[in-house]
Design a protein around this motif. Sequence first.
Motif, PDB file in Angstrom:
ATOM      1  N   THR A  43      20.939  19.120  42.104  1.00 26.34           N
ATOM      2  CA  THR A  43      21.139  17.670  42.076  1.00 26.34           C
ATOM      3  C   THR A  43      19.840  16.942  42.408  1.00 26.34           C
ATOM      4  O   THR A  43      19.499  15.931  41.774  1.00 26.34           O
ATOM      5  CB  THR A  43      22.228  17.270  43.094  1.00 26.34           C
ATOM      6  N   ILE A  57      20.037  19.945  32.955  1.00 20.27           N
ATOM      7  CA  ILE A  57      21.503  20.118  32.950  1.00 20.27           C
ATOM      8  C   ILE A  57      21.871  21.481  32.372  1.00 20.27           C
ATOM      9  O   ILE A  57      22.693  22.208  32.930  1.00 20.27           O
ATOM     10  CB  ILE A  57      22.172  18.989  32.124  1.00 20.27           C
ATOM     11  N   ARG A  69      18.153  16.806  29.849  1.00 25.37           N
ATOM     12  CA  ARG A  69      19.033  17.745  29.132  1.00 25.37           C
ATOM     13  C   ARG A  69      18.669  19.194  29.476  1.00 25.37           C
ATOM     14  O   ARG A  69      19.551  20.037  29.648  1.00 25.37           O
ATOM     15  CB  ARG A  69      18.921  17.523  27.620  1.00 25.37           C
ATOM     16  N   VAL A 117      26.271  14.100  26.769  1.00 21.01           N
ATOM     17  CA  VAL A 117      26.180  12.913  27.619  1.00 21.01           C
ATOM     18  C   VAL A 117      24.960  12.056  27.263  1.00 21.01           C
ATOM     19  O   VAL A 117      23.823  12.525  27.286  1.00 21.01           O
ATOM     20  CB  VAL A 117      26.143  13.291  29.119  1.00 21.01           C
ATOM     21  N   THR A 146      28.127  12.532  38.535  1.00 17.96           N
ATOM     22  CA  THR A 146      29.062  12.594  37.407  1.00 17.96           C
ATOM     23  C   THR A 146      28.869  13.881  36.609  1.00 17.96           C
ATOM     24  O   THR A 146      29.830  14.490  36.131  1.00 17.96           O
ATOM     25  CB  THR A 146      28.850  11.368  36.489  1.00 17.96           C
ATOM     26  N   LEU A 147      27.621  14.296  36.455  1.00 25.25           N
ATOM     27  CA  LEU A 147      27.337  15.528  35.707  1.00 25.25           C
ATOM     28  C   LEU A 147      27.916  16.734  36.441  1.00 25.25           C
ATOM     29  O   LEU A 147      28.468  17.654  35.818  1.00 25.25           O
ATOM     30  CB  LEU A 147      25.822  15.684  35.533  1.00 25.25           C
ATOM     31  N   ASN A 148      27.806  16.732  37.777  1.00 30.06           N
ATOM     32  CA  ASN A 148      28.388  17.823  38.565  1.00 30.06           C
ATOM     33  C   ASN A 148      29.910  17.831  38.462  1.00 30.06           C
ATOM     34  O   ASN A 148      30.525  18.900  38.420  1.00 30.06           O
ATOM     35  CB  ASN A 148      27.972  17.689  40.036  1.00 30.06           C
ATOM     36  N   ILE A 195      27.619  19.644  28.251  1.00 33.83           N
ATOM     37  CA  ILE A 195      27.309  18.399  28.972  1.00 33.83           C
ATOM     38  C   ILE A 195      25.942  17.883  28.529  1.00 33.83           C
ATOM     39  O   ILE A 195      25.760  16.703  28.241  1.00 33.83           O
ATOM     40  CB  ILE A 195      27.337  18.628  30.501  1.00 33.83           C
ATOM     41  N   ALA A 196      24.965  18.800  28.459  1.00 32.57           N
ATOM     42  CA  ALA A 196      23.602  18.423  28.065  1.00 32.57           C
ATOM     43  C   ALA A 196      23.575  17.841  26.656  1.00 32.57           C
ATOM     44  O   ALA A 196      22.853  16.872  26.382  1.00 32.57           O
ATOM     45  CB  ALA A 196      22.685  19.639  28.149  1.00 32.57           C
ATOM     46  N   VAL A 247      20.184   9.775  29.831  1.00 29.60           N
ATOM     47  CA  VAL A 247      19.823  11.194  29.718  1.00 29.60           C
ATOM     48  C   VAL A 247      18.764  11.374  28.626  1.00 29.60           C
ATOM     49  O   VAL A 247      19.022  11.095  27.453  1.00 29.60           O
ATOM     50  CB  VAL A 247      21.068  12.061  29.430  1.00 29.60           C
TER      51      VAL A 247
END
Length: 565
Positions: A524, A518, A515, A444, A426-428, A440-441, A510
């Motif tokens: 990954t 990311i 964090r 999320v 999902t982060l990718n 994102i870091a 997370v």
Amino acid sequence: MAVQRRRMRLGDILVKQNILSEQVLEEVLQKQKGSGKKIGEVLVDEGYITEEEIAQALHTQLGLQVVKLTGMMIPSKMRDLVRYDLLKKYIVVPFGIDDNNPNILHLAMADPMDLAAIDDIAIVTNMQIEPFVATPKEILSVIDRWYGMSETMSQAMRFKQERDALRQAEAEEEALDVSDAPIVKLVRSLIEQAILQQASDIHIEAIGENVRIRYRIDGVLTEKMVYDISLLSAISTRIKIMGGMDISEKRKPQDGHMSLIVNRREYDLRISSIPTVHGEKLVLRISDKMNVKRDKAELGLSGDDLARFNHMFSRPYGIIFVTGPTGSGKSTTLYTALSDLNEDSVNIVTIEDPVEADLEGLNQIQVNSRAGLTFASALRAILRQDPDIIMVGEIRDAETANIAVQASITGHLVVSTLHTNNAVGTLNRMADMGVEPYLIADSVIGVIAQRLVRKLCSHCKKKRLATEEEKVFLKVNSNEELELYEPCGCNICNGIGYSGRTAIFEIMEVNAAMRRLIAHNATTEDMIVCARENGMKTLRENGIELVMQGVTTIEEVLKASYEHD
């Protein structure tokens, strides 16, 4: 045992047994007036009493035996005694003949004081009736299980015969009357059958010279009925009328919607039609408004995952993703979480396409692309509505993704869904949509990946010893003897061996270490290692736990966690 030939009121019985007060009875009788419902229905609908409590009260007062119909097989000779419509009218079902007197019929009744029902069934069968007490839900379930399918086929045959008799020189479409009782009953019956068998979808499609009806039950499509191809036009037209669609348009896809009440529960049906070379195909998606929202304990979360789930949703701001393929239970998880957070002091706004259930206390917005109301435009408007919690049905594009992230950073809790294979993926996906890694870091909170697996039928599953290959998969010592459960099949699960589904989860919260990874575009593999160190269990690991507990099978877990192969 002969029934008392004196009509007693259910309300009086319940008052006599101190289950209801006179005051409550009077209130319920007022609500009953003009409703067309029986007093028992109103009592259950209003939450004063359960069907089981009514059955027990009738047993105590009248001395009649309570019969449990779940899983009972009704012999074919018994099914030929009374017509389907008469059983539905009185909510009764014959289930046996007295051992000592073959002229006495055992009749399960929701209301054993209904003397008209007893008299009518006695006349039709030419037998003496011995009433037994059963709940309406169990009786209707048995009726639809053992009589419903044959009734549906009967309505199809009746319509075909009437149409053939009416067909003359006119074109078939002109001769068809989709308001005819047989086609109305046929369509209603096939939808009711799907609902009572807990299907999520109905597929109606032309296959050669036939119309095939399939139900998707517990994620698996199963053929249920086959009709003559000549019925397709009438079935399609009737469903389009019910769904508010254009019955004259057969050359392009259409969407429709309708609501239906079956056994006092409301169901939403989303209808989709597409043209094929043999004729139109229709798919009806069934949504049970009462079943979308559940108690958190019913989601299938293990103790550790439930604690992690609660901790994530207790955060005041940030973004939480629920991911998985279509039909993996994401909406149920989100609705359950939002219902738990729903308080008078909290402003919750949702943007959905479509709105799957109307939840009291939430401000729900339906996406309308024709009117320019997209996820992105609705999200911008919501931010001016002083929201505390925002649910975005699905993040489909970069614009929506960036607005959602900005909203989460500026003091709102945002929850949404994505179609990704696992939690880290999902982060990718967010990065692929153009969201900066540092955003994102910062935003999320965590990701919940989930799948649904079929549960073994608790009535017929049986134990067997695990093979060497299965021990390797389950990571069990090969020298250790291990018993697993396998599906068998019985009346209750329709011979499938599975009944119902449960979710398996992969919950990644997370933390500070994640964090940093990311923000610095870590691989990954590195993020998966970090997530596991933080306590994340994979979909497959949680699935294996369910196998060991006898809830499901290795085959189901393999299908649900194929990406781990």
